[in-house]
Design a protein around this motif. Structure first.
Motif, PDB file in Angstrom:
ATOM      1  N   VAL A   8       0.846  -1.202   0.000  1.00  0.00           N
ATOM      2  CA  VAL A   8       0.000   0.000   0.000  1.00  0.00           C
ATOM      3  C   VAL A   8       0.880   1.251   0.000  1.00  0.00           C
ATOM      4  O   VAL A   8       1.736   1.416   0.865  1.00  0.00           O
ATOM      5  CB  VAL A   8      -0.926   0.027   1.231  1.00  0.00           C
ATOM      6  CG1 VAL A   8      -1.756   1.311   1.251  1.00  0.00           C
ATOM      7  CG2 VAL A   8      -1.827  -1.208   1.254  1.00  0.00           C
ATOM      8  N   GLU A 123      -1.629  -0.900  -4.073  1.00  0.00           N
ATOM      9  CA  GLU A 123      -2.880  -0.241  -3.720  1.00  0.00           C
ATOM     10  C   GLU A 123      -2.494   1.204  -3.409  1.00  0.00           C
ATOM     11  O   GLU A 123      -1.577   1.445  -2.619  1.00  0.00           O
ATOM     12  CB  GLU A 123      -3.467  -0.929  -2.482  1.00  0.00           C
ATOM     13  CG  GLU A 123      -4.943  -0.732  -2.346  1.00  0.00           C
ATOM     14  CD  GLU A 123      -5.499  -1.538  -1.180  1.00  0.00           C
ATOM     15  OE1 GLU A 123      -5.404  -2.777  -1.196  1.00  0.00           O
ATOM     16  OE2 GLU A 123      -6.017  -0.895  -0.254  1.00  0.00           O
ATOM     17  N   TRP A 125      -3.375   4.935  -2.058  1.00  0.00           N
ATOM     18  CA  TRP A 125      -4.288   5.716  -1.216  1.00  0.00           C
ATOM     19  C   TRP A 125      -3.929   7.199  -1.289  1.00  0.00           C
ATOM     20  O   TRP A 125      -2.768   7.562  -1.477  1.00  0.00           O
ATOM     21  CB  TRP A 125      -4.184   5.308   0.259  1.00  0.00           C
ATOM     22  CG  TRP A 125      -4.580   3.913   0.601  1.00  0.00           C
ATOM     23  CD1 TRP A 125      -4.918   2.905  -0.249  1.00  0.00           C
ATOM     24  CD2 TRP A 125      -4.660   3.368   1.929  1.00  0.00           C
ATOM     25  NE1 TRP A 125      -5.210   1.763   0.455  1.00  0.00           N
ATOM     26  CE2 TRP A 125      -5.059   2.016   1.801  1.00  0.00           C
ATOM     27  CE3 TRP A 125      -4.439   3.869   3.205  1.00  0.00           C
ATOM     28  CZ2 TRP A 125      -5.243   1.183   2.909  1.00  0.00           C
ATOM     29  CZ3 TRP A 125      -4.615   3.046   4.305  1.00  0.00           C
ATOM     30  CH2 TRP A 125      -5.019   1.707   4.148  1.00  0.00           C
ATOM     31  N   HIS A 149      -7.370   3.872  -4.881  1.00  0.00           N
ATOM     32  CA  HIS A 149      -8.149   2.771  -4.325  1.00  0.00           C
ATOM     33  C   HIS A 149      -8.859   3.204  -3.054  1.00  0.00           C
ATOM     34  O   HIS A 149      -9.868   2.622  -2.667  1.00  0.00           O
ATOM     35  CB  HIS A 149      -7.240   1.570  -4.028  1.00  0.00           C
ATOM     36  CG  HIS A 149      -6.593   0.992  -5.247  1.00  0.00           C
ATOM     37  ND1 HIS A 149      -5.345   1.368  -5.669  1.00  0.00           N
ATOM     38  CD2 HIS A 149      -7.060   0.083  -6.151  1.00  0.00           C
ATOM     39  CE1 HIS A 149      -5.046   0.698  -6.785  1.00  0.00           C
ATOM     40  NE2 HIS A 149      -6.065  -0.081  -7.097  1.00  0.00           N
ATOM     41  N   ARG A 150      -8.298   4.202  -2.385  1.00  0.00           N
ATOM     42  CA  ARG A 150      -8.899   4.647  -1.127  1.00  0.00           C
ATOM     43  C   ARG A 150      -8.541   6.114  -0.907  1.00  0.00           C
ATOM     44  O   ARG A 150      -7.411   6.527  -1.185  1.00  0.00           O
ATOM     45  CB  ARG A 150      -8.367   3.786   0.028  1.00  0.00           C
ATOM     46  CG  ARG A 150      -9.024   4.058   1.369  1.00  0.00           C
ATOM     47  CD  ARG A 150      -8.556   3.076   2.430  1.00  0.00           C
ATOM     48  NE  ARG A 150      -8.874   1.689   2.121  1.00  0.00           N
ATOM     49  CZ  ARG A 150     -10.094   1.153   2.173  1.00  0.00           C
ATOM     50  NH1 ARG A 150     -11.113   1.910   2.530  1.00  0.00           N
ATOM     51  NH2 ARG A 150     -10.288  -0.104   1.878  1.00  0.00           N
ATOM     52  N   GLU A 152      -8.764   9.068   2.117  1.00  0.00           N
ATOM     53  CA  GLU A 152      -9.046   9.354   3.526  1.00  0.00           C
ATOM     54  C   GLU A 152      -8.744  10.828   3.791  1.00  0.00           C
ATOM     55  O   GLU A 152      -7.643  11.300   3.527  1.00  0.00           O
ATOM     56  CB  GLU A 152      -8.164   8.496   4.452  1.00  0.00           C
ATOM     57  CG  GLU A 152      -8.399   6.993   4.323  1.00  0.00           C
ATOM     58  CD  GLU A 152      -9.652   6.504   5.053  1.00  0.00           C
ATOM     59  OE1 GLU A 152     -10.290   7.318   5.761  1.00  0.00           O
ATOM     60  OE2 GLU A 152      -9.983   5.314   4.896  1.00  0.00           O
ATOM     61  N   LEU A 165      -5.959   4.182  10.743  1.00  0.00           N
ATOM     62  CA  LEU A 165      -6.249   3.857   9.339  1.00  0.00           C
ATOM     63  C   LEU A 165      -5.733   2.464   8.981  1.00  0.00           C
ATOM     64  O   LEU A 165      -6.425   1.685   8.317  1.00  0.00           O
ATOM     65  CB  LEU A 165      -5.618   4.894   8.404  1.00  0.00           C
ATOM     66  CG  LEU A 165      -6.254   6.285   8.402  1.00  0.00           C
ATOM     67  CD1 LEU A 165      -5.492   7.217   7.449  1.00  0.00           C
ATOM     68  CD2 LEU A 165      -7.722   6.195   7.981  1.00  0.00           C
ATOM     69  N   HIS A 169      -8.106  -0.970   8.078  1.00  0.00           N
ATOM     70  CA  HIS A 169      -8.079  -1.638   6.784  1.00  0.00           C
ATOM     71  C   HIS A 169      -7.153  -2.853   6.773  1.00  0.00           C
ATOM     72  O   HIS A 169      -6.834  -3.386   5.716  1.00  0.00           O
ATOM     73  CB  HIS A 169      -7.693  -0.633   5.689  1.00  0.00           C
ATOM     74  CG  HIS A 169      -8.633   0.543   5.661  1.00  0.00           C
ATOM     75  ND1 HIS A 169      -9.962   0.402   5.378  1.00  0.00           N
ATOM     76  CD2 HIS A 169      -8.439   1.855   5.930  1.00  0.00           C
ATOM     77  CE1 HIS A 169     -10.558   1.582   5.454  1.00  0.00           C
ATOM     78  NE2 HIS A 169      -9.665   2.485   5.791  1.00  0.00           N
TER      79      HIS A 169
ATOM     80  N   GLU B 152     -18.950   7.859  11.099  1.00  0.00           N
ATOM     81  CA  GLU B 152     -18.685   8.426   9.775  1.00  0.00           C
ATOM     82  C   GLU B 152     -19.062   9.901   9.790  1.00  0.00           C
ATOM     83  O   GLU B 152     -20.186  10.259  10.137  1.00  0.00           O
ATOM     84  CB  GLU B 152     -19.520   7.709   8.697  1.00  0.00           C
ATOM     85  CG  GLU B 152     -19.200   6.224   8.521  1.00  0.00           C
ATOM     86  CD  GLU B 152     -17.912   5.976   7.722  1.00  0.00           C
ATOM     87  OE1 GLU B 152     -17.342   6.954   7.177  1.00  0.00           O
ATOM     88  OE2 GLU B 152     -17.501   4.807   7.642  1.00  0.00           O
ATOM     89  N   ARG B 164     -22.732   4.941  -0.874  1.00  0.00           N
ATOM     90  CA  ARG B 164     -21.284   4.741  -0.771  1.00  0.00           C
ATOM     91  C   ARG B 164     -20.916   4.085   0.565  1.00  0.00           C
ATOM     92  O   ARG B 164     -20.130   3.133   0.622  1.00  0.00           O
ATOM     93  CB  ARG B 164     -20.597   6.110  -0.913  1.00  0.00           C
ATOM     94  CG  ARG B 164     -19.103   6.131  -0.812  1.00  0.00           C
ATOM     95  CD  ARG B 164     -18.510   7.492  -1.207  1.00  0.00           C
ATOM     96  NE  ARG B 164     -19.101   8.639  -0.520  1.00  0.00           N
ATOM     97  CZ  ARG B 164     -18.792   9.030   0.723  1.00  0.00           C
ATOM     98  NH1 ARG B 164     -17.888   8.374   1.414  1.00  0.00           N
ATOM     99  NH2 ARG B 164     -19.380  10.090   1.264  1.00  0.00           N
ATOM    100  N   ARG B 168     -19.375   0.366   0.847  1.00  0.00           N
ATOM    101  CA  ARG B 168     -18.022   0.219   1.393  1.00  0.00           C
ATOM    102  C   ARG B 168     -17.977  -0.817   2.509  1.00  0.00           C
ATOM    103  O   ARG B 168     -16.997  -1.542   2.650  1.00  0.00           O
ATOM    104  CB  ARG B 168     -17.528   1.571   1.915  1.00  0.00           C
ATOM    105  CG  ARG B 168     -16.079   1.539   2.376  1.00  0.00           C
ATOM    106  CD  ARG B 168     -15.703   2.742   3.197  1.00  0.00           C
ATOM    107  NE  ARG B 168     -15.787   3.977   2.441  1.00  0.00           N
ATOM    108  CZ  ARG B 168     -15.768   5.189   2.993  1.00  0.00           C
ATOM    109  NH1 ARG B 168     -15.672   5.310   4.309  1.00  0.00           N
ATOM    110  NH2 ARG B 168     -15.836   6.266   2.251  1.00  0.00           N
ATOM    111  N   HIS B 169     -19.043  -0.868   3.303  1.00  0.00           N
ATOM    112  CA  HIS B 169     -19.023  -1.775   4.442  1.00  0.00           C
ATOM    113  C   HIS B 169     -19.876  -3.023   4.212  1.00  0.00           C
ATOM    114  O   HIS B 169     -20.143  -3.775   5.153  1.00  0.00           O
ATOM    115  CB  HIS B 169     -19.462  -1.020   5.705  1.00  0.00           C
ATOM    116  CG  HIS B 169     -18.596   0.171   5.969  1.00  0.00           C
ATOM    117  ND1 HIS B 169     -17.246   0.056   6.233  1.00  0.00           N
ATOM    118  CD2 HIS B 169     -18.854   1.510   5.969  1.00  0.00           C
ATOM    119  CE1 HIS B 169     -16.732   1.267   6.396  1.00  0.00           C
ATOM    120  NE2 HIS B 169     -17.668   2.166   6.234  1.00  0.00           N
TER     121      HIS B 169
END
Lengths: 235, 235
Positions: A8, A123, A125, A149-150, A152, A165, A169, B152, B164, B168-169
């Motif tokens: 990642v 991946e 981010w 891919h992600r 945050e 984080l 994940h 969230e 979303r 996602r979950h």
């Protein structure tokens, strides 16, 4: 045999993938000019006071342009003991709006580097700090959103943030690298957890992000973002 | 045989778990008093203009107190054509700071309802909208953070946001319920996706959250948060 590069790879946004600090520098200059016109103060006093108010307000406002705009207004009122005219305050409000609407200009190589990392099965981010609404808007305008891919958006980038984080994940710190322009926010907390930190300096650094003293963890210094894929090696 | 209640129950924050709108009402009253002192305008004109500027600025600032503070300053300057004195602007800046530091007062039954839902093996989420830094601070001060399985913070609560989050979950909308004080943000988008919406009205509703016209989806109206567990039924 060398270790495999981490699976990642996370990238910072402001001043790593797109220019940001330049816009703040312009605001500093405009604030200085405005206060020079409305007071007898010298440049250095004006700059220092804005920086001080901005820092003092981080605990109240967090990072971002709205808080910075309020700090400019507060500083202007403080420095003139409330005598600055309304029209000058209006200029500051408009400056804040202009910053929020400022075009997102990508750093050289941003798209190519992300695409290369993706092609190598990393991946990828984006981990960016600041105001949620403003960051979402910038990410949308950057055109990069679909490449990650992600994504945050966090209010602070410290050890606890990265730990949370990675835990959430299920990523082992040994399998994680972060690249960004801030030693304090992007490199050191990741290195402290056992991940790989890559420092890609921007030509100016916000005073608040400065690190003093020796760096207690190993990390890699890059001359530009374009060096990241080869510095990571192949998977 | 009745269907099982949904596995995941999400709750809204502002005016569902803790009081928020009351603080804005106080700010509206203080703004009105300040402008009455510094202009010849009547109450209704002042209130209407602030609401209009606030709404107009949502697209620029998003939700939250910092944006609201900037809207108060902008409105004060507009209504007085820039003639309002600096000391009055300072009052508005301080009002914004006071709002950000305002104690978080829980809605009656908040803790008990969350604990009951947990005891019944629901996964309990908090989904709250607004400024990231301010919401994190409020969640911390609410003392509720550890009671949630997931928290969230989003910039907007519309169909796309809920879609979303559920994607996602890996949560099926049929296995999801959301309870909150806003039909527009908490109830309708969830009902539209096929989840269960529970409306728990607060005694005042921000004009921006008002819904006009008939409601096209079924949802459940509750008199108070305390009714939620029995309205859901047992798992």
């Amino acid at each position: 045999m060398p270790a495999l590069p981490p699976r990642v790879i996370a990238l910072d946004g402001d001043d790593t993938l797109w220019h940001n600090e330049a816009m703040f520098s312009t605001s500093y200059a405009e604030f200085r000019d405005l206060l020079l016109r409305h007071s007898d103060l010298d440049q250095a006093t004006i700059d220092e006071r804005l920086l001080l108010v901005e820092r003092r307000n981080l605990v109240t406002y967090g990072y971002g342009i709205k808080g910075f705009t309020l700090s400019m207004i507060e500083t202007a009122l403080e420095l003139t003991e409330g005598r600055i005219p309304g029209i000058a305050i209006e200029t500051l409000v408009q400056r804040g709006r202009a910053m929020l609407a400022h075009p997102v200009e990508l750093i050289d190589g941003a798209v190519e580097v992300i695409e290369t990392l993706r092609e190598r099965d990393h991946e990828v981010w984006l981990i960016t700090k600041g105001d949620l609404f403003d960051q979402e808007s910038k990410i949308a305008r950057s055109g990069l959103a679909d490449l990650f891919h992600r994504i945050e958006i966090v209010s602070e980038k410290d050890d606890a943030t990265y730990r949370r984080l990675l835990d959430r994940h299920g990523v082992d710190p040994a399998d994680f690298a972060m690249a960004g322009n801030s030693l304090k926010s992007d490199v050191l907390p990741v290195a402290a957890l056992g991940g790989q930190g890559f420092h890609v300096p921007y030509h100016t650094t916000w005073a608040h992000e400065m690190v003093s003293g020796p760096i207690p963890y190993p990390y890699t210094e890059l001359a530009s973002l374009r060096e990241l894929p080869s510095a990571l090696g192949s998977r």
